[in-house]
Design an enzyme around this catalytic site. Structure first.
Site, short mmCIF file in Angstrom:
data_model
loop_
_atom_site.label_atom_id
_atom_site.label_comp_id
_atom_site.label_asym_id
_atom_site.label_seq_id
_atom_site.Cartn_x
_atom_site.Cartn_y
_atom_site.Cartn_z
N GLY A 18 54.25 42.08 62.71
CA GLY A 18 53.62 43.21 63.37
C GLY A 18 52.55 42.79 64.35
N ARG A 33 47.08 46.79 50.04
CA ARG A 33 48.53 46.83 50.10
C ARG A 33 49.17 46.87 48.72
NH1 ARG A 33 50.02 42.74 55.17
NH2 ARG A 33 49.53 44.26 56.79
N ALA A 49 46.96 37.47 58.21
CA ALA A 49 47.98 36.40 58.26
C ALA A 49 47.98 35.70 59.61
CB ALA A 49 49.36 36.97 57.97
N LEU A 50 47.99 36.46 60.70
CA LEU A 50 48.02 35.84 62.02
C LEU A 50 46.72 35.12 62.31
CD1 LEU A 50 50.49 35.88 63.90
CD2 LEU A 50 50.55 37.70 62.23
N HIS A 58 54.84 38.74 51.98
CA HIS A 58 54.07 37.51 52.17
C HIS A 58 53.91 36.81 50.82
CE1 HIS A 58 51.05 35.29 54.73
NE2 HIS A 58 50.63 34.91 53.55
#
Length: 604
Positions: A196, A432, A585-586, A541
């Site tokens: 995303g 999440r 994450a990014l 993930h």
């Protein structure tokens, strides 16, 4: 060039052999008139034909030109497949069909659905042209590939060409190293390419312009506590302090981000940066454009799967891999492991899963190469693994594929979730894992995302995956209505429950909090048209993996550094704890990729 010439020669020989058999042997593909005249039956009715096949993200349309004897050309007219991930599909498959005069061509690993959709479209066009499909499926001449072992020497070898691997490669080169990157898949990009793309960083300039108060300490607190304090505080601090400098580094390399930040699903705060390019293509294109300008001082080999580390005593000094044509050996001063996680390996995630229901039938957002071999491989050199049972699921999977595509939300503040009964069931701004656990408790583990015109002011407004809302509605992946009651009818939920759910959310917008504990609000849902999109749980993930320190050095089971070995990205553990914040994450991939490359280069 030689390979294509060989294919053309083999194709010519094959066709001539068919003609010989038809004329000389009088097989059943010739008519009585053909036998009398010595002429063969036409393969096709000459002309141009179109065909449509179903790809991963929708229809693929092609135009095929044939003469009476052969396929002349194939042009892809339209598709919605992921840029970068499917480049090899559209670059190679049409050429192979024309060169080999057969539809019996290999699919591209990691892009099977797109490959099959393209082949189906070509097949449909050839059927329209009167082609004998059975014959076209069995027309490829067998070719033997010569094997040849090769050996290289370099300063730094990187295992994996996703975001972390390419960040490491660029960083190592900037710090004076020659670099080789080995990628097992046919294309670069990994999970980063299909992500995303949201990137969390405390950004004084952008956030202050939007009136958002934030701090590195707040980012640390939310990351550390959001993972139940199971992450390594030193690694978390390294991440949050370096996320913004790394974002600036990406911008210096040419990457562009939007001017406004937002709150991504499970991100807990508006600090997510959205790239200008769709999905994760901006990251990968930025790195590859840079690499192409290094005059081969950074080399990238695809279809090259690393199998083991080369050791010299207690030091890692290279890798052994399998390439397309034989064994590939790379001797190096240091190795960076950036091979990704194991979200796409059902057996491996079930082996380590302790929190979720059985994951055998749960789809994943991951690309097909996320199968954890790198983690298993470094166990052989004593690497310590931590947090392997920390597997993140999202409530945001496409009901058919599990992918993130088709998700109609544009940010946390302006959407709600309802179940099949039309009721809200969770704080939509929560962690999440909290949202996903709540979704598992709903009928069929299914929910609808609800938004209004605020998210899609026009029909050609796109989501975070570059899909327009009109296209999603037309494809049946989203639903649209001018009233809440009309939308409830289209998605088959109780209209009274549904209207009440929206009204309660709108009251929460006014009060700043609602009965579900939600506190992240922006606009009411009161501006038609209204939209709905279905979602299910999906594996997203794997937070566990190889233990590293703040310099991205790999740690062994005795707590000592493994000389010459570094790691970055989803292959590592110890940063996110039991739950990863959305958008981290990014930041992790690029930040620790940059650190790993610099550390590896300095060792040379």
């Amino acid at each position: 060039m030689r390979k294509k010439q060989l294919k053309l020669i083999l194709s010519f020989v094959f066709i001539m052999s068919l003609l010989f058999l038809a004329v000389g042997c009088g097989d059943d593909t010739t008519s009585d008139a053909d036998e009398a005249t010595g002429e063969t039956e036409d393969m096709f009715e000459a002309g141009t034909y179109t065909g449509v096949g179903e790809g991963y993200n929708g229809d693929i349309e092609v135009e095929v030109e044939v003469d009476s004897e052969s396929i002349q050309s194939i042009e892809v007219l339209e598709h919605n497949e992921t840029e970068g991930l499917t480049d090899d599909v559209f670059d190679n498959i049409p050429d192979e069909v024309v060169n080999d005069q057969t539809i019996d061509v290999d699919t591209v690993s990691g892009a099977t659905s797109s490959s099959e959709g393209l082949i189906a479209a070509i097949t449909e066009a050839l059927e329209e042209a009167g082609g004998d499909i059975d014959r076209l499926r069995n027309g490829r001449a067998e070719q033997e590939t010569a094997t040849e072992d090769v050996e290289y020497e370099t300063d730094v070898v990187v295992v994996g060409a996703g975001g972390a691997g390419l960040a490491s490669a660029v960083s190592a080169y900037e710090n004076g190293a020659e670099v080789m990157v080995l990628e097992k898949m046919p294309q670069v990009g990994g999970n980063t390419l299909i992500s995303g793309s949201a990137y969390n960083a405390v950004d004084p300039e952008r956030q202050e312009q939007q009136g958002i108060e934030d701090s590195v300490d707040k980012h640390f607190e939310q990351t550390y506590e959001g993972g139940d304090e199971e992450g390594d505080p030193e690694l978390v601090r390294e991440l949050v302090e370096n996320a913004y400098p790394t974002l600036q580094w990406l911008e210096e390399l040419g990457m562009e981000f939007e001017d406004e930040v937002f709150t991504v699903l499970g991100g807990l705060w508006p600090r997510a940066h959205k790239p200008v390019e769709p999905l994760g293509t901006g990251y990968i294109n930025t790195y590859m454009n840079y690499i192409e300008g290094t005059n081969d001082e950074v080399q990238v080999l695809v279809n090259t799967e690393v199998k083991e580390m080369i050791m010299d005593g207690d030091k890692v000094v290279g890798v052994e891999a399998e390439g397309e044509n034989g064994k590939v050996t790379v001797k190096a001063e240091s190795v960076v492991l950036a091979s990704g996680g194991f979200g796409a390996d059902v057996d491996m995630r079930n082996e380590y899963n302790t929190e979720w229901p059985d994951l055998s039938d749960i789809p994943t957002t991951n690309h097909t190469g996320a199968t954890g071999e790198g983690i298993e491989m470094v166990k052989d050199v004593g690497a310590n693994l931590i947090g392997m049972d920390d597997i993140q699921l999202l409530p945001m999977g496409d009901p058919e594929t599990g992918s993130l595509s088709g998700n109609i939300e544009q940010g946390v503040e302006n959407r709600i979730f309802v179940n099949k009964e039309g009721n809200r069931f969770v704080d939509e701004g929560a962690r999440r894992d909290v949202m996903t656990n709540a979704l598992f408790e709903q009928p069929d583990s299914f929910m609808w995302i609800i938004v209004d015109e605020t998210s899609y002011p026009t029909g050609d407004t796109v989501n975070n995956f570059n899909e327009s809302i009109d296209d999603l509605v037309e494809a049946g992946r989203a639903y649209k209505a001018d009233t809440l009651e009309g939308l409830a009818e289209k998605i088959d939920v109780d209209p009274d429950n549904f209207v009440q759910a929206v009204e309660e959310f709108n009251e929460g917008v006014e009060e700043g909090e609602d009965e579900l504990g939600r506190t992240l609000f922006d606009q009411k849902l009161d501006s038609p048209p209204y939209y709905a999109g279905g979602r299910v749980p999906t594996v997203h993930h794997t937070m566990g993996g190889v233990e590293i320190n703040v310099d991205a050095q790999v740690i062994n089971e005795e707590g000592e550094v493994i000389k010459g070995l570094y790691a970055a990205g989803e292959v590592t553990g110890g940063i996110h704890g039991s739950n990863r914040l959305g958008g981290n994450a990014l930041a992790d991939v690029n930040t620790f990729g940059r650190i790993a490359g610099e550390s590896a280069a300095k060792q040379k």
